[in-house]
Write an enzyme that holds these catalytic residues in place. Structure first.
Site, PDB file in Angstrom:
ATOM      1  N   GLY A  42       0.818  -1.203   0.000  1.00 41.05           N
ATOM      2  CA  GLY A  42       0.000   0.000   0.000  1.00 41.05           C
ATOM      3  C   GLY A  42       0.847   1.245   0.000  1.00 41.05           C
ATOM      4  N   GLY A  47       4.278   8.259   1.493  1.00 44.67           N
ATOM      5  CA  GLY A  47       5.272   7.216   1.308  1.00 44.67           C
ATOM      6  C   GLY A  47       4.641   5.884   0.989  1.00 44.67           C
ATOM      7  CG  LEU A  48       5.791   3.692  -2.042  1.00 46.85           C
ATOM      8  CD1 LEU A  48       6.787   3.103  -3.043  1.00 46.85           C
ATOM      9  CD2 LEU A  48       4.379   3.619  -2.598  1.00 46.85           C
ATOM     10  CG  ASP A 176      -5.901  13.078   9.427  1.00 48.86           C
ATOM     11  OD1 ASP A 176      -7.050  13.458   9.128  1.00 48.86           O
ATOM     12  OD2 ASP A 176      -5.152  12.465   8.639  1.00 48.86           O
TER      13      ASP A 176
END
Length: 521
Positions: A42, A47-48, A176
């Site tokens: 994902g 970022g990855l 968040d």
């Protein structure tokens, strides 16, 4: 050449995703421990994410990977902020000490494991090793037609509230909170973890709360549907802002949609709708939750959050009590384990989270029959059951005496049959008496004018054996009288009545058969 800090559209302030890391790459963290990279699973906003393992001798697969690797270019800032948060607030000894002090079974904050930097092909990366989780609540929410069971909503709220209390105590706010940032434990789906601390900031400055100050450059920061009113106005995130965001999440989980989700692209519109909601809390919640027993608890919670000052420390116990009260109103216990039970659908239902994939794998070809065919079979089954029940009812009713209005001709036939029955009673009675008693019996018959069943006087009763003997002799034409010894014997009244009814039924049966034939005609 380092990647530019622009997305495909070249918008200002966007963070570039790093070039992919090949499977099998070995990374070394700041403590000189090595980690092996697996497949990418994902990507976050900056970022990855890859599977990772501490066993560098074996291939990293979904069954062997215990961790995940979050990586981004050094030039990006969010992962740096997140690593800084974990180092200062989420080390294992810190979390365990808090849980022991508060006697908490679970605290939904991931434990810091490792971090470091890596260089490959001229690119510098920053990475962090995290514990591996299952799916997120947003995917489950959408899969279930945007609804959760009420008790699940409240239990999730309580777990996230415990986590917020911990990070607030450490001097941070999350800013968040949303379903996509709430992950399920991979081994225990009763545990929820709050992740993604890329926007986490300190609300303290030199041990004092930052002052309220609006900055137009920061307006509407965060996920727009859950953004707090403080963030809409450009103020720094606060503890009351975290509670407001969590409250919006709870409302969405309970009813499926927030009132301002129809126009999320217009941020000013969303802010106005939230302002209207907070100004008319009672009426707004009544429209959303009319008829729900926990309405008063929700009104109390939202009013309390609204009354909090920007720099005020929330009373987490009070917030918790409102939710516990809501659970009690629906007959649930706050100590219950979260099961992520999916709400029933219109046709069928989805059960426990861990059973979903299992049922899909075990689904047989016979279960793929079309909905129309299945409905047809259900209808035929109901008709067959109804017919069987109806047949059983008719059999029962045929054995019970029926009182139905009879036609005039049938009444006349019944009167004739009754008269015949009386005559048979009379002849039978006379055949059982001696010559000396016949005169007395005649007087008795003349006095009996009622339609009640004939009954022999108590002092002139015969035994069942004597009656059967006399009946047998009459059939052969024998006219001998019963022995005089029978006069002195007394027989219970019920026995005589029972024998007389059987005898009468035998003699009148031809008449009843004829009556049935006439009724058929």
């Amino acid at each position: 050449m380092p990647p530019k800090k622009k997305n495909a559209g070249g918008s200002k302030g966007a963070h570039a995703l790093p070039p992919p890391i090949p499977e099998g790459e070995i990374l070394t963290d700041n403590q000189k421990k090595q980690w092996k990279v697996g497949n990418a699973i994902g990507s976050g906003g900056f970022g990855l994410i890859y599977l990772a393992s501490s066993d560098i001798e074996k291939k990293v697969t979904t069954s062997t990977a215990e961790y995940v690797l979050k990586i981004e270019p050094v030039g990006n800032g969010p992962l740096f902020c997140e690593i800084n948060f974990y180092i200062k607030a989420a080390k294992k000894d810190m979390v365990e000490s808090w849980k022991k002090k508060r006697k908490q079974y679970h605290l939904g904050i991931p434990i810091y494991i490792a971090s470091g930097q890596h260089e490959r092909s001229g690119h510098k990366y920053r990475f962090m090793i995290m514990q591996r989780f299952s799916t997120d609540l947003q995917k489950l929410f959408e899969k279930n037609n945007k609804s959760f069971k009420e008790s699940d909503c409240f239990l999730i709220f309580l777990q996230v509230l415990d986590t917020l209390e911990y990070i607030h105590e450490k001097g941070y706010v999350h800013a968040d909170i949303k379903a996509s940032n709430l992950l399920i434990d991979i081994d225990d789906d009763s545990k929820v973890y709050l992740v993604d601390y890329g926007l986490a900031t300190r609300y303290l400055s030199s041990s004092n709360h930052k002052p309220y100050k609006e900055d137009k450059r920061k307006c509407h920061d965060g996920t727009i549907e859950f953004t707090s009113l403080d963030a809409h106005r450009g103020a720094d995130p606060s503890r009351r802002g975290d509670l407001e965001i969590l409250m919006y999440c709870l409302i969405q989980w309970l009813i499926g949609k927030l009132p301002w989700e129809d126009k999320l692209t217009d941020k000013e519109y969303v802010m106005r709708k939230k302002n209207d909601f907070m100004k008319n809390i009672g009426s707004s919640l009544k429209r959303m939750f009319a008829g729900n027993s926990y309405l008063d608890s929700l009104v109390g919670l939202v009013n309390y959050i609204k009354e909090l000052e920007y720099d005020e420390s929330p009373d987490y116990s009070r917030c918790r009590n409102y939710i516990v009260s809501a659970l009690e109103e629906i007959g649930e216990d706050s100590n219950s384990q979260l099961t992520i039970t999916m709400m029933p659908r219109k046709r069928g239902s989805v059960g426990h989270l861990s059973d979903i994939s299992k049922r899909q794998r075990q689904k047989s070809p016979d279960q793929t029959t079309s909905a129309g065919t299945q409905r047809g079979r259900r209808v035929l089954k109901k008709v067959a059951v109804a017919a069987k029940d109806s047949s059983s009812e008719r059999e029962i009713e045929s054995d019970m005496p029926q009182k139905k209005p009879q036609p005039k001709r049938l009444n006349e036939i019944k009167k004739s049959a009754i008269q015949t029955k009386r005559t048979n009673h009379k002849h039978l009675h006379k055949s059982l008496l001696t010559d000396d008693d016949e005169e007395e019996n005649d007087n008795y018959d003349s006095e009996s004018s009622s339609e009640e069943e004939w009954e022999e006087p108590a002092h002139k009763k015969a035994t069942k054996k004597q009656i059967l003997t006399r009946t047998s002799k009459q059939k052969k034409g024998d006219t001998d009288k019963i022995s005089t010894s029978s006069k002195k014997q007394t027989v219970p009244k019920k026995t005589v009545k029972r024998v007389q009814r059987r005898s009468t039924a035998t003699q009148t049966s031809p008449g009843l058969k004829g009556l049935k034939k006439k009724m058929k005609k």
